[in-house]
Design a protein around this motif. Sequence first.
Motif, PDB file in Angstrom:
ATOM      1  N   TRP A 264      31.677 103.739 -30.509  1.00  0.00           N
ATOM      2  CA  TRP A 264      31.898 101.884 -30.408  1.00  0.00           C
ATOM      3  C   TRP A 264      30.733 102.008 -30.528  1.00  0.00           C
ATOM      4  O   TRP A 264      29.385 102.503 -31.171  1.00  0.00           O
ATOM      5  N   GLN A 265      30.229 100.593 -30.751  1.00  0.00           N
ATOM      6  CA  GLN A 265      28.691 100.281 -30.844  1.00  0.00           C
ATOM      7  C   GLN A 265      28.099  99.613 -29.631  1.00  0.00           C
ATOM      8  O   GLN A 265      28.461  99.028 -29.116  1.00  0.00           O
ATOM      9  N   ASP A 266      26.580  99.525 -29.696  1.00  0.00           N
ATOM     10  CA  ASP A 266      25.914  98.950 -28.768  1.00  0.00           C
ATOM     11  C   ASP A 266      24.938  98.311 -29.901  1.00  0.00           C
ATOM     12  O   ASP A 266      24.874  98.176 -31.022  1.00  0.00           O
ATOM     13  N   GLU A 267      23.944  96.826 -29.091  1.00  0.00           N
ATOM     14  CA  GLU A 267      22.919  96.268 -29.867  1.00  0.00           C
ATOM     15  C   GLU A 267      21.460  96.902 -29.680  1.00  0.00           C
ATOM     16  O   GLU A 267      21.313  96.663 -28.390  1.00  0.00           O
ATOM     17  N   VAL A 268      20.341  96.949 -30.349  1.00  0.00           N
ATOM     18  CA  VAL A 268      19.482  97.702 -29.922  1.00  0.00           C
ATOM     19  C   VAL A 268      18.364  96.401 -29.693  1.00  0.00           C
ATOM     20  O   VAL A 268      18.303  96.295 -31.485  1.00  0.00           O
TER      21      VAL A 268
END
Length: 180
Positions: free
Chosen positions: A142-146
């Motif tokens: 999955w992708q998260d955003e920092v």
Amino acid sequence: MKYQAIAALAPVALLLSACTTVEPAYKDIGTRMGPCVDGGPDSVAEQFYDLRLKEPTQGLPTAQQLAKYRPYLSDKLYNTLLKANSESRSDADLSQGDLFSSLAAGPTSASVADSSTIPNTDARNIPLRVTLSRDGSKPVEWQDEVLMVREGTCWTVDDVRYNGPNPHLQGGSLSQRLLR
């Protein structure tokens, strides 16, 4: 005659060029209260996730864990985590699961997007995509955003936006979840 005119204008042009300065978009990029990690936003984010993978935590980090994370976290996020840790909360969401990712079990690998494609060198904050994955019987990616912010000369993690398909925490981001 032509050369005399150019010779006469040269000192004026030199004087005018000395008066012209280029101002950055932000004159004051803020201050930093804590220690710092060298590098640009993507490098600091990558180092943060390397530490998280090496020493994963479930729920709110302890004071000892927060001390290790301190150089990577913004003053705001660090203080919010300290406050949440000191309050006696009966919030089950904050006592279990990985707070720094969409998946409760947390990632086993992370890859931070390169920030070199971002043209604004005066930026104070830069959101970076992080591709996370969890190995196991059913591998998950999955992708998260920092969200990286500049404090003084340091780049720090200011927030994590949960972009996974089914985030285990409600609220959309780490900071929103901590403020409930």
